[in-house]
Design an enzyme around this catalytic site. Structure first.
Site, short mmCIF file in Angstrom:
data_model
loop_
_atom_site.label_atom_id
_atom_site.label_comp_id
_atom_site.label_asym_id
_atom_site.label_seq_id
_atom_site.Cartn_x
_atom_site.Cartn_y
_atom_site.Cartn_z
N HIS B 186 0.80 -1.40 0.03
CA HIS B 186 0.10 -0.22 -0.08
C HIS B 186 1.04 1.22 0.01
O HIS B 186 0.67 2.27 -0.84
CB HIS B 186 -0.87 -0.23 1.42
CG HIS B 186 -1.94 1.16 1.48
ND1 HIS B 186 -2.98 1.10 0.73
CD2 HIS B 186 -1.68 2.25 2.02
CE1 HIS B 186 -3.58 2.18 0.82
NE2 HIS B 186 -2.95 3.03 1.70
N GLU B 428 0.95 -14.99 -21.38
CA GLU B 428 1.63 -14.91 -19.95
C GLU B 428 1.61 -16.23 -19.25
O GLU B 428 2.21 -16.34 -18.29
CB GLU B 428 0.72 -14.04 -19.11
CG GLU B 428 -0.82 -14.42 -19.09
CD GLU B 428 -1.84 -13.50 -18.48
OE1 GLU B 428 -1.20 -13.04 -17.66
OE2 GLU B 428 -2.92 -13.53 -18.68
N ASP B 452 3.22 -12.01 -15.27
CA ASP B 452 2.88 -13.48 -14.90
C ASP B 452 3.91 -14.12 -15.73
O ASP B 452 4.05 -15.53 -15.16
CB ASP B 452 1.68 -13.61 -15.36
CG ASP B 452 0.56 -13.47 -14.12
OD1 ASP B 452 0.91 -12.88 -13.06
OD2 ASP B 452 -0.67 -13.26 -14.41
N CYS B 499 2.77 -5.86 -22.86
CA CYS B 499 2.08 -4.88 -21.90
C CYS B 499 2.51 -5.30 -20.41
O CYS B 499 1.98 -4.65 -19.41
CB CYS B 499 0.65 -5.14 -21.98
SG CYS B 499 -0.05 -6.71 -21.58
#
Lengths: 87, 567
Positions: B186, B428, B452, B499
Site C-alpha cells: 500500500h 503470459e 505473469d 504490456c
C-alpha cells in the site's frame, strides 16, 4: 413480540456488506430486533454483533421483533434475508 | 547508509519527521458519575467520526474512492450500536470510558480474529485502528498527523497506514522511509501515485533516524543516508537536479513518432485500469491503449456490472483514443484479484487455479455480457479483445465461438459493431509461450504479459521475499520464452506487443527490437522514457547485441551485458 424463522442464503454468510445492510435497515424501526441462531442471540441493529456471530450460509435463524412497529420490522427483516441481502 | 526497497523513484533531501504512534497508556479508575462518563465517551466518538469523515473526503481526491470507502466503513463500525451498548453498560458498572472501550473493542477484535476468513481478519484490524483513534481522543493525544508538515519533510514511519496516507500533504513531503512493505505494498503504491521518492523495509528506521536530522532518500536505488557530510550532500543535490533535468529532457520526445534509430516505426501504447486513465494516458502522449484491465470495472462494483455499464466504460475509452487501437483484456478474476460478490472459493493454489479465461468459459452467460458490451463499443473505435491466461488453442477457439454467438445476437437486435473485431491473446503462461507457433495461426495478435510470464516460467512469486530473486526477466528461460512468442507471431504476420512491466525496461529494448516486436505498452509516466530508449537502436545494432546476449547462461551475465551496451 413477533418472530419468524428464515434461512440465510448468502453464500459467504453474514459478512460486512450484508450485515451492514440488514442492521441499517433495522435501525429505521423503533422496536428491538434480535437475531437468534441455534447457539446465540445477537442485536439485529449491530452490524458488528451480526458479523461477530459468524452465521454461515444455510443457517436457520429466528428474527424476533419487540416494540411498537414490530410487525413492519419483522416483515422487512424476513424479506431482506430471503432476498439474499443484496447479494 | 541504509538499504531498503526502492519503491518510488527520485531523490528526496530533507529533514526527518518521525511519525511515531502516540503513547495511549492510561490508569483505569472507578467512575462515580456514569452519565457524565458516557457523555465524555459520546463526545470523543463524535469527534473521531467527524475527523474520519473529513479524512475520507480528502482521500477521495488524493488517493481514490476505494481507499475512502475503507475510512467510511470505520465510521459505521465505530457507531455500531452493539459496541456502544456494551461500552455504556460497562461504564454504568463503574468502568472508565477508556477501559470500557479497550475491553469491548478487544472482545470484538478477538471474535473476528478467531474466524478463519480473511474478510473478518481485516475487520479485526479495522477495529484496532478505530480503538487507537477514539482512545487518542479520550486521552487528548494526537494520532500520527501528516497533514501539517514543514516543507522538505522526510517522513519516517513503521508503516504507512491508509488513515495516515489520507492526510499526507504532498507539497511538503520530500521523501518517505518505512520499516516494512515491498514494491507492491500500500505504501509503495501511494508513494508512486504521489510521485514522492520512497525507500521501504529499512530495518529499524524509526530507531536509527532522529527527528530533525538531514536525510537523503534515494528511491531509485533504495538507499537512505542519514546526516550526510557536505560532499555527499552536494553529490546527491546534483543527482536530484540531474533526475529533474532528465525528466525535463524527455519532453523533447513529446509529440514525436516512435521510431528506431533507422526509422522503423513502432507503437507506444499505455496500460490503463479505468476509463479515466485513458485521458491521463493520452495526456502522457501515448499512441494507443495496449492493455485496459477490465476487472477494475468489476472490482469497484457491488454486483456484476450490466452490459450497458460495461459498454459505456469501453465506449468512453474508444472515444478518448479517437480511433487509435484499444486492446481490452476480458475479465481476469482470481489469482490475487478477488471480487467479493463472485464468491469464488478460496483455493490452495489460486495462481494455478480457477481464474481468468477458465472462469469465463465456465460461466459463458456472464462472459457473453462482457463480449456483447465490447462488440457494441467497437462501433465507436478500434477495440480489440484480449483473452488472458490462455494455455491451449482450445480456449481461444471457445472464446471466438462465443464472440460469433454474440455477433449473431447483436445482428438480430439491430446493433452496430465491428464485424472484423480482433481477438488476440495475452501471452503470459509458459504453455502459451511453448505453443506460440500454433496460437499465432488463430490469434489476431499477441501481447506479452511479462509479469505473469516471468512468474510462471520461473515458478517464483515475486511477493515472496524468499524466492523473489528468481523473479527476473533476465533469466535465459524468460528471454527464450519472450523470443519464441515474438518470432512466432512475426512469422505469421500478426501484431506482437508487450504490456508487462518489461516493456518499459530500457535494457530489454534492443532485444525486443531485434525480435521484431511492434507495440510497447507501458504505464503513462514511462511513455517518453520508452520512446527515447527505442530511438537509440538500429535493427543491426540490436541484432548484434541479441546474438551475444542469447549465448549467455546466467541472469547475471545477461544483465551485465545489457547494462554494458545500454544507451
Amino acid at each position: 413480540m413477533v418472530s419468524e424463522k428464515v434461512t440465510l442464503v448468502n453464500p459467504q454468510g453474514l459478512h460486512m456488506r450484508p450485515a451492514g445492510m440488514f442492521a441499517s435497515a433495522m435501525g429505521k424501526f423503533s422496536c428491538d430486533v434480535t437475531v437468534v441462531t441455534p447457539d446465540k442471540e445477537v442485536n439485529g441493529k449491530s452490524p458488528m454483533a451480526l458479523m461477530a456471530a459468524g452465521i454461515p450460509c444455510g443457517t436457520e435463524v429466528e428474527v424476533r421483533c419487540d416494540g411498537a412497529d414490530e410487525a413492519e420490522a419483522l416483515a422487512a427483516a424476513v424479506e431482506l434475508i430471503k432476498s439474499g441481502l443484496g447479494e | 547508509m541504509f538499504e531498503g526497497v526502492n519503491a518510488s523513484e527520485g531523490i528526496g533531501i530533507g529533514k526527518a519527521v518521525l511519525a511515531v504512534e502516540p503513547d495511549l497508556s492510561f490508569e483505569p479508575y472507578k467512575v462515580e458519575d456514569s452519565a457524565a462518563e458516557k457523555a465524555r465517551y459520546q463526545q470523543a466518538l463524535d469527534v473521531f467520526c467527524e475527523k474520519t469523515a473529513q479524512q475520507a473526503e480528502r482521500m477521495k481526491v488524493t488517493v481514490g474512492e476505494n481507499e475512502a470507502e475503507i475510512m467510511s466503513g470505520h465510521i459505521m463500525l465505530a457507531q455500531d450500536p452493539g459496541m456502544t451498548d456494551a461500552i455504556n453498560a460497562a461504564i454504568d458498572g463503574g468502568t472508565c470510558a477508556e477501559q470500557a472501550l479497550v475491553e469491548t473493542s478487544t472482545m470484538f477484535e478477538n471474535m473476528f480474529l478467531s474466524m478463519d476468513d480473511e474478510m473478518f481478519q481485516q475487520r479485526a484490524s479495522d477495529i484496532a485502528d478505530i480503538r487507537t483513534g477514539i482512545l487518542a481522543e479520550l486521552l487528548g493525544k494526537q494520532v500520527v498527523d501528516l497533514s501539517v508538515l514543514p516543507a522538505g519533510s522526510i517522513i519516517v514511519v513503521h508503516d504507512l497506514t491508509p488513515s495516515m496516507t489520507a492526510t499526507i500533504d504532498k507539497e511538503n513531503v520530500a521523501g518517505i522511509v518505512t520499516e516494512v512493505g515491498g514494491r507492491t505494498s500500500h505504501s509503495a503504491i501511494i508513494a508512486r501515485a504521489l510521485e514522492i521518492p520512497a525507500v521501504l523495509s529499512v530495518p529499524n528506521a524509526c530507531g536509527a533516524l532522529h527527528n530533525g536530522i538531514t536525510v537523503i532518500v534515494d528511491g531509485t536505488n533504495g538507499h537512505v543516508i542519514s546526516d550526510p557530510d557536505d560532499d555527499m550532500l552536494a553529490d546527491y543535490e546534483q543527482r536530484a537536479s540531474a533526475f529533474a533535468e532528465e525528466k525535463h529532457a524527455l519532453e523533447a520526445y513529446r509529440g514525436k513518432p516512435t521510431v528506431t534509430a533507422d526509422g522503423d516505426k513502432k507503437t507506444l501504447a499505455c496500460n490503463i485500469g479505468n476509463p479515466d486513465d485513458a485521458k491521463t494516458a493520452v495526456d502522457h502522449d501515448c499512441e494507443a491503449i495496449g492493455l485496459f484491465r477490465s476487472e477494475f470495472l468489476f472490482m469497484d462494483a457491488k454486483e456484476l456490472p450490466s452490459e450497458d455499464e460495461q459498454f459505456e466504460a469501453y465506449r468512453k475509452v474508444a472515444v478518448t483514443l479517437k480511433g487509435a487501437p484499444v486492446i481490452i483484456r476480458t475479465l481476469d478474476v482470481g489469482g490475487d484479484k478477488e471480487i467479493p460478490y463472485m464468491n469464488l472459493q478460496k483455493e490452495e493454489n489460486p495462481f494455478m487455479g480457477y481464474r481468468a479465461v477458465r472462469y469465463c468459459l465456465d460461466n459463458p452467460d456472464e462472459y457473453k455480457v462482457q463480449l456483447r458490451a465490447l462488440l457494441r463499443a467497437s462501433a465507436f473505435g478500434d477495440i480489440k479483445i484480449m483473452v488472458p491466461l490462455v494455455t491451449c488453442v482450445e480456449e481461444l477457439r471457445q472464446v471466438k465461438e462465443l464472440v460469433e454467438q454474440c455477433k449473431a445476437e447483436l445482428h438480430e437486435e439491430g446493433y452496430k459493431f465491428n464485424e472484423d473485431i480482433e481477438v488476440g491473446i495475452m501471452m503470459e503462461t509458459a504453455a502459451a509461450a511453448n505453443i506460440a507457433d500454433i496460437l499465432a495461426k488463430e490469434a489476431a495478435f499477441f501481447s506479452i504479459g511479462t509479469n505473469d510470464l516471468t512468474g510462471y516460467t520461473m515458478a517464483s512469486d515475486r511477493g515472496n521475499d524468499k524466492v523473489a530473486y528468481l523473479y527476473s526477466w533476465y533469466y535465459p528461460a524468460v528471454l527464450r520464452a519472450i523470443k519464441n512468442i515474438i518470432v512466432s507471431g512475426v512469422k505469421e504476420g500478426i501484431m506482437v506487443g508487450m504490456c508487462g512491466e518489461a516493456a518499459a525496461d530500457p535494457l530489454l529494448t534492443p532485444l525486443l527490437i531485434s525480435w521484431g516486436m511492434e507495440e510497447f505498452s507501458v504505464s503513462a509516466p514511462s511513455v517518453l522514457k520508452t520512446r527515447k530508449a527505442i530511438s537509440q537502436w538500429t535493427k543491426a545494432d540490436a541484432d548484434a547485441l541479441e546474438a551475444k546476449v542469447m549465448q549467455l547462461s546466467t541472469a547475471e551475465e545477461v544483465k551485465a551485458a545489457l547494462e554494458e551496451a545500454a544507451r
